[in-house]
Design an enzyme around this catalytic site. Structure first.
Site, PDB file in Angstrom:
ATOM      1  N   GLN A  50     -14.268   2.715   1.247  1.00 25.62           N
ATOM      2  CA  GLN A  50     -13.588   2.329  -0.002  1.00 25.62           C
ATOM      3  C   GLN A  50     -13.291   3.567  -0.836  1.00 25.62           C
ATOM      4  O   GLN A  50     -14.151   4.444  -0.996  1.00 25.62           O
ATOM      5  CB  GLN A  50     -14.481   1.363  -0.806  1.00 25.62           C
ATOM      6  CG  GLN A  50     -13.776   0.799  -2.032  1.00 25.62           C
ATOM      7  CD  GLN A  50     -14.596  -0.278  -2.753  1.00 25.62           C
ATOM      8  OE1 GLN A  50     -15.727  -0.570  -2.364  1.00 25.62           O
ATOM      9  NE2 GLN A  50     -14.011  -0.831  -3.807  1.00 25.62           N
TER      10      GLN A  50
ATOM     11  N   ASP B 206       0.847  -1.189   0.000  1.00 29.03           N
ATOM     12  CA  ASP B 206       0.000   0.000   0.000  1.00 29.03           C
ATOM     13  C   ASP B 206       0.886   1.244   0.000  1.00 29.03           C
ATOM     14  O   ASP B 206       1.881   1.319   0.727  1.00 29.03           O
ATOM     15  CB  ASP B 206      -0.923  -0.002   1.228  1.00 29.03           C
ATOM     16  CG  ASP B 206      -2.063   0.995   1.072  1.00 29.03           C
ATOM     17  OD1 ASP B 206      -3.213   0.542   0.904  1.00 29.03           O
ATOM     18  OD2 ASP B 206      -1.797   2.212   1.101  1.00 29.03           O
TER      19      ASP B 206
ATOM     20  N   VAL C  76     -10.875   3.133  -3.763  1.00 31.91           N
ATOM     21  CA  VAL C  76     -10.542   2.639  -5.105  1.00 31.91           C
ATOM     22  C   VAL C  76     -11.567   1.549  -5.442  1.00 31.91           C
ATOM     23  O   VAL C  76     -11.635   0.518  -4.753  1.00 31.91           O
ATOM     24  CB  VAL C  76      -9.105   2.074  -5.171  1.00 31.91           C
ATOM     25  CG1 VAL C  76      -8.816   1.550  -6.577  1.00 31.91           C
ATOM     26  CG2 VAL C  76      -8.077   3.135  -4.775  1.00 31.91           C
TER      27      VAL C  76
ATOM     28  N   HIS D 204     -10.371  -5.128  -3.495  1.00 31.66           N
ATOM     29  CA  HIS D 204      -9.040  -5.473  -2.981  1.00 31.66           C
ATOM     30  C   HIS D 204      -9.144  -5.822  -1.508  1.00 31.66           C
ATOM     31  O   HIS D 204     -10.045  -5.355  -0.812  1.00 31.66           O
ATOM     32  CB  HIS D 204      -8.042  -4.323  -3.191  1.00 31.66           C
ATOM     33  CG  HIS D 204      -8.530  -3.020  -2.667  1.00 31.66           C
ATOM     34  ND1 HIS D 204      -9.431  -2.226  -3.357  1.00 31.66           N
ATOM     35  CD2 HIS D 204      -8.295  -2.365  -1.502  1.00 31.66           C
ATOM     36  CE1 HIS D 204      -9.712  -1.153  -2.646  1.00 31.66           C
ATOM     37  NE2 HIS D 204      -9.038  -1.215  -1.496  1.00 31.66           N
TER      38      HIS D 204
HETATM   39  P1  AMP Z   1      -9.694   1.423   0.073  1.00 28.39           P
HETATM   40  O1  AMP Z   1      -9.828   2.653   0.929  1.00 28.39           O
HETATM   41  O2  AMP Z   1     -10.088   0.156   0.742  1.00 28.39           O
HETATM   42  O3  AMP Z   1     -10.339   1.608  -1.298  1.00 28.39           O
HETATM   43  O4  AMP Z   1      -8.142   1.258  -0.145  1.00 28.39           O
HETATM   44  C1  AMP Z   1      -7.443   1.832  -1.186  1.00 28.39           C
HETATM   45  C2  AMP Z   1      -6.004   1.745  -0.777  1.00 28.39           C
HETATM   46  O5  AMP Z   1      -5.212   1.847  -1.934  1.00 28.39           O
HETATM   47  C3  AMP Z   1      -5.540   2.853   0.173  1.00 28.39           C
HETATM   48  O6  AMP Z   1      -5.032   2.251   1.358  1.00 28.39           O
HETATM   49  C4  AMP Z   1      -4.461   3.582  -0.622  1.00 28.39           C
HETATM   50  O7  AMP Z   1      -3.393   3.995   0.196  1.00 28.39           O
HETATM   51  C5  AMP Z   1      -4.039   2.527  -1.623  1.00 28.39           C
HETATM   52  N1  AMP Z   1      -3.511   3.013  -2.879  1.00 28.39           N
HETATM   53  C6  AMP Z   1      -4.045   3.955  -3.688  1.00 28.39           C
HETATM   54  N2  AMP Z   1      -3.295   4.112  -4.789  1.00 28.39           N
HETATM   55  C7  AMP Z   1      -2.274   3.235  -4.697  1.00 28.39           C
HETATM   56  C8  AMP Z   1      -1.156   2.917  -5.496  1.00 28.39           C
HETATM   57  N3  AMP Z   1      -0.927   3.534  -6.662  1.00 28.39           N
HETATM   58  N4  AMP Z   1      -0.303   1.960  -5.083  1.00 28.39           N
HETATM   59  C9  AMP Z   1      -0.504   1.333  -3.912  1.00 28.39           C
HETATM   60  N5  AMP Z   1      -1.543   1.584  -3.090  1.00 28.39           N
HETATM   61  C10 AMP Z   1      -2.410   2.533  -3.467  1.00 28.39           C
END
Ligand code: AMP
Length: 118
Positions: free
Chosen positions: A93, A30, A95, A99
């Site tokens: 969420q 992350d 993204v 995941h």
């Molecule tokens: P969520 O809030 O469950 O949608 O988690 C999305 C996660 O993706 C967050 O913890 C972000 O820090 C992580 N994230 C977003 N963009 C990237 C990226 N390019 N590479 C790695 N992690 C990312």
């Protein structure tokens, strides 16, 4: 279906280190870790969120859990980690490509309400 950064990462369009990969999923660190170990298990199939998975995805969902256990072992946290799926904006969420978060390496407060990521 809208593409997300995780679609680009799983397709290799944004160079990212894969801690693990197979034909169904990839595992990355992350970018904004909430614990000393914080990795994401991302299916290659862009299911926007858990509730949009269907019975066709049953084997894939099981696979992601098995990968979580295997990767946690590989990272040396096999006996002490938390697995989180945020579903929907109201669930935290950000993204919209399904995941799983593996969080480990810090004291995990007990209880369901302590599971918040942020
Ligand atoms: P969520 O809030 O469950 O949608 O988690 C999305 C996660 O993706 C967050 O913890 C972000 O820090 C992580 N994230 C977003 N963009 C990237 C990226 N390019 N590479 C790695 N992690 C990312």
């Amino acid at each position: 279906m809208t593409d997300t950064i995780f679609g680009k990462i799983t397709r290799g369009e944004i160079p990212t280190e894969f801690l693990y990969e197979d034909e169904h999923c990839v595992v990355i660190r992350d970018i904004n870790p909430q614990a000393p170990t914080h990795v994401l298990i991302i299916p290659r199939k862009p299911i926007p969120m858990l509730v949009e998975a269907n019975s066709e995805d049953q084997a894939l969902l099981g696979h992601l859990l098995l990968v979580a256990g295997k990767v946690a072992e590989q990272l040396g946290v096999g006996d002490a980690f938390r697995l989180v799926i945020n579903n929907g904006a109201g669930g935290g969420q950000t993204v919209f490509h399904l995941h799983l978060h593996i969080l480990a390496g810090r004291e995990m407060a007990e209880g369901a309400l302590a599971a918040g990521l942020h």
